[in-house]
Design a protein around this motif. Structure first.
Motif, PDB file in Angstrom:
ATOM      1  N   SER A  94      -6.653  14.882  -3.334  1.00  0.00           N
ATOM      2  CA  SER A  94      -6.875  15.614  -2.088  1.00  0.00           C
ATOM      3  C   SER A  94      -8.148  16.440  -2.182  1.00  0.00           C
ATOM      4  O   SER A  94      -8.302  17.241  -3.109  1.00  0.00           O
ATOM      5  CB  SER A  94      -5.683  16.530  -1.806  1.00  0.00           C
ATOM      6  OG  SER A  94      -5.963  17.398  -0.740  1.00  0.00           O
ATOM      7  N   THR A 128       2.652  12.868  -2.856  1.00  0.00           N
ATOM      8  CA  THR A 128       2.841  12.306  -1.524  1.00  0.00           C
ATOM      9  C   THR A 128       4.272  11.812  -1.324  1.00  0.00           C
ATOM     10  O   THR A 128       4.899  12.175  -0.339  1.00  0.00           O
ATOM     11  CB  THR A 128       1.846  11.157  -1.241  1.00  0.00           C
ATOM     12  OG1 THR A 128       1.960  10.177  -2.270  1.00  0.00           O
ATOM     13  CG2 THR A 128       0.433  11.662  -1.178  1.00  0.00           C
ATOM     14  N   TYR A 172      -5.569   7.671  -6.627  1.00  0.00           N
ATOM     15  CA  TYR A 172      -4.152   8.006  -6.755  1.00  0.00           C
ATOM     16  C   TYR A 172      -3.688   7.787  -8.183  1.00  0.00           C
ATOM     17  O   TYR A 172      -4.362   7.153  -8.985  1.00  0.00           O
ATOM     18  CB  TYR A 172      -3.290   7.210  -5.765  1.00  0.00           C
ATOM     19  CG  TYR A 172      -3.240   5.724  -6.007  1.00  0.00           C
ATOM     20  CD1 TYR A 172      -2.223   5.166  -6.771  1.00  0.00           C
ATOM     21  CD2 TYR A 172      -4.188   4.867  -5.458  1.00  0.00           C
ATOM     22  CE1 TYR A 172      -2.163   3.806  -6.992  1.00  0.00           C
ATOM     23  CE2 TYR A 172      -4.138   3.510  -5.673  1.00  0.00           C
ATOM     24  CZ  TYR A 172      -3.121   2.988  -6.442  1.00  0.00           C
ATOM     25  OH  TYR A 172      -3.067   1.643  -6.652  1.00  0.00           O
TER      26      TYR A 172
END
Length: 115
Positions: A66, A75, A95
């Motif tokens: 982020s 998430t 990620y």
């Protein structure tokens, strides 16, 4: 005496659901399944699957990078049955995945969802 023993054994088998099985029975574990699990709730495709103890239930937590927090933000988690757990942490460019596997009891992967 033998008649009483055979009667008792027959009743035991009927209550167990059939003939006595020889050898070891491979224990099965029921895993929770969910495509998107967050904050204690399944948001997509909730269910269960059955696997053998030697295999297992996996909770795979997904973190995305982020820009707002300048770091990794949780998430959601994905829960499923797996043959092998895979690497504990998998890093990708934007990620990362955190895999936690278990097989000690039914639906054990719910407690491992890092939500």
């Amino acid at each position: 005496m033998n008649k009483m023993f055979l009667l008792g054994l027959s009743l035991f088998c009927l209550l167990r659901g059939g003939e006595p099985k020889l050898g070891k029975k491979v224990k099965e574990v029921v895993c929770a399944t969910c495509q998107k699990y967050r904050k204690g709730f399944c948001l997509e495709r909730e269910g269960t699957c059955v696997t053998k103890v030697k295999k297992g239930c996996r909770s795979q937590s997904v973190y995305e990078y982020s820009q707002e927090v300048k770091g990794w933000a949780y998430t959601y988690a994905k829960m499923e049955c797996v043959d092998t757990c895979g690497e504990r942490v998998i890093f990708m460019a934007w990620y990362r995945l955190v895999n936690i596997c278990c097989s000690e009891k039914n639906r054990c992967n719910i407690k491992n969802a890092l939500a």
